[in-house]
Design a protein around this motif. Sequence first.
Motif, short mmCIF file in Angstrom:
data_model
loop_
_atom_site.label_atom_id
_atom_site.label_comp_id
_atom_site.label_asym_id
_atom_site.label_seq_id
_atom_site.Cartn_x
_atom_site.Cartn_y
_atom_site.Cartn_z
N HIS A 260 10.93 27.10 38.18
CA HIS A 260 12.72 25.43 37.66
C HIS A 260 11.29 24.76 36.16
CE1 HIS A 260 13.41 25.74 41.43
NE2 HIS A 260 12.43 26.14 42.12
N GLY A 261 10.72 25.53 35.36
CA GLY A 261 10.06 25.16 34.27
C GLY A 261 9.10 23.55 34.81
N TYR A 262 8.42 22.99 34.09
CA TYR A 262 7.87 22.64 33.79
C TYR A 262 8.20 20.85 34.43
CZ TYR A 262 3.87 18.86 34.20
OH TYR A 262 2.56 17.82 34.61
N ASP A 263 9.17 20.64 33.77
CA ASP A 263 9.60 19.19 34.37
C ASP A 263 10.42 19.00 35.70
OD1 ASP A 263 8.85 17.87 32.53
OD2 ASP A 263 11.03 18.24 31.08
N GLY A 264 10.85 20.69 36.33
CA GLY A 264 11.85 20.59 36.98
C GLY A 264 11.17 20.90 38.56
N GLU B 71 0.37 42.36 31.68
CA GLU B 71 0.31 41.09 32.24
C GLU B 71 1.18 40.36 32.13
OE1 GLU B 71 -3.05 38.93 30.23
OE2 GLU B 71 -4.43 40.54 31.18
N ALA B 72 2.23 40.95 30.98
CA ALA B 72 3.70 39.86 30.42
C ALA B 72 5.03 40.87 31.27
CB ALA B 72 3.75 40.18 28.93
N ALA B 73 4.66 41.61 32.22
CA ALA B 73 5.89 42.33 33.45
C ALA B 73 6.01 41.53 34.16
CB ALA B 73 5.70 44.00 33.39
N ASP B 74 5.32 41.13 34.39
CA ASP B 74 5.43 40.13 35.85
C ASP B 74 7.08 39.28 35.45
OD1 ASP B 74 5.38 37.87 37.51
OD2 ASP B 74 3.04 37.55 38.24
N PRO B 75 7.48 39.00 36.84
CA PRO B 75 8.88 38.61 36.25
C PRO B 75 8.93 37.30 35.90
CG PRO B 75 9.26 39.67 38.82
CD PRO B 75 7.48 40.17 37.50
N ARG B 76 7.99 36.63 36.36
CA ARG B 76 7.72 34.93 36.36
C ARG B 76 7.29 34.77 35.12
NH1 ARG B 76 3.65 34.13 40.99
NH2 ARG B 76 2.53 35.72 40.11
N MET B 77 6.92 36.17 34.52
CA MET B 77 6.21 35.12 32.78
C MET B 77 7.13 34.61 32.03
SD MET B 77 3.10 34.90 32.18
CE MET B 77 2.57 35.95 33.41
N PRO B 78 8.11 35.31 31.52
CA PRO B 78 9.16 34.20 30.91
C PRO B 78 9.19 33.03 31.46
CG PRO B 78 9.92 36.70 31.23
CD PRO B 78 9.05 36.23 32.17
N GLY B 79 9.22 32.33 32.69
CA GLY B 79 9.94 31.16 33.02
C GLY B 79 9.00 30.62 32.89
N PHE B 80 7.37 30.73 32.68
CA PHE B 80 6.32 30.28 33.18
C PHE B 80 5.75 30.27 31.34
CE2 PHE B 80 1.70 29.55 32.36
CZ PHE B 80 1.39 28.91 33.46
N VAL B 81 5.94 30.72 30.47
CA VAL B 81 5.88 30.68 29.34
C VAL B 81 6.97 29.72 28.77
CG1 VAL B 81 6.38 31.96 26.96
CG2 VAL B 81 4.85 33.09 29.11
N THR C 291 7.92 20.42 41.43
CA THR C 291 7.40 19.35 41.77
C THR C 291 6.38 19.73 42.52
OG1 THR C 291 9.15 19.62 44.18
CG2 THR C 291 9.50 18.00 42.16
N THR C 292 5.45 19.03 42.82
CA THR C 292 4.10 19.48 44.05
C THR C 292 4.70 19.60 45.11
OG1 THR C 292 3.91 16.88 44.62
CG2 THR C 292 2.78 17.97 42.43
N ALA C 293 6.11 18.74 45.79
CA ALA C 293 6.62 19.45 47.45
C ALA C 293 7.10 20.81 47.63
CB ALA C 293 7.50 18.59 47.42
N ALA C 294 7.66 21.70 45.45
CA ALA C 294 7.75 22.28 45.63
C ALA C 294 6.98 23.91 46.18
CB ALA C 294 9.04 22.77 44.58
N ILE C 295 5.86 23.28 45.62
CA ILE C 295 4.47 24.02 45.20
C ILE C 295 4.27 23.93 46.60
CG2 ILE C 295 2.31 24.19 44.38
CD1 ILE C 295 3.29 22.97 41.31
#
Length: 198
Positions: free
Chosen positions: A28-32, A98-108, A34-38
Amino acid sequence: MARTVDPARHEARRLVIIDAALTVFAAHGYDGATTAAICRQARIGSGTLFHYFPTKLAVLLGILDHGTREVRESAADYDGREDPLGVLLEIVGGSADEAADPRMPGFVRAAAGVMHLPEVAAALDADAEAQRDRIRPWVRQGQEAGEVRTDLPAARIVSWLMLLMDGFLERIAVEPGFTALGERDLLVATAREFLVPR
């Protein structure tokens, strides 16, 4: 009577939150995010989240700090090695793994969106310094052993290796067809070509 805290259990819960937050920030990106989603992703209540991380920014900083600690701790994995070039190429290849984690592009992308914040900039600087500290002694040893080029000072070689690894991560974040698994071998080959004396 004060409640005692089990350090192992405390750290395990913290890591669950960090992993969940990584997933949410990536999606969701940083702005999208929410602590509720976490909380939902971590399967915890908001009270538990705020006990560990008082704000969403604190969670992001926790992820970055965790990565920096892993870099510092991984430096010991190479103790006793006598093949500096091999170590340097493993470090470069490990960054691709480490970059192969599929979440990495979105987190970067999520972290890049808030890197103007002083706290985030400081955390990224700390991570870069940990990376340099891990690489620098192996470049120097490689130069002394004749395995690494000596026409450039060690600090400049370190900077170029950092550029290769950081640029690789950026490409993964912004170029859909550029994948860590697909490009790993070329990254390592490029690093080898750059490092080996002519």
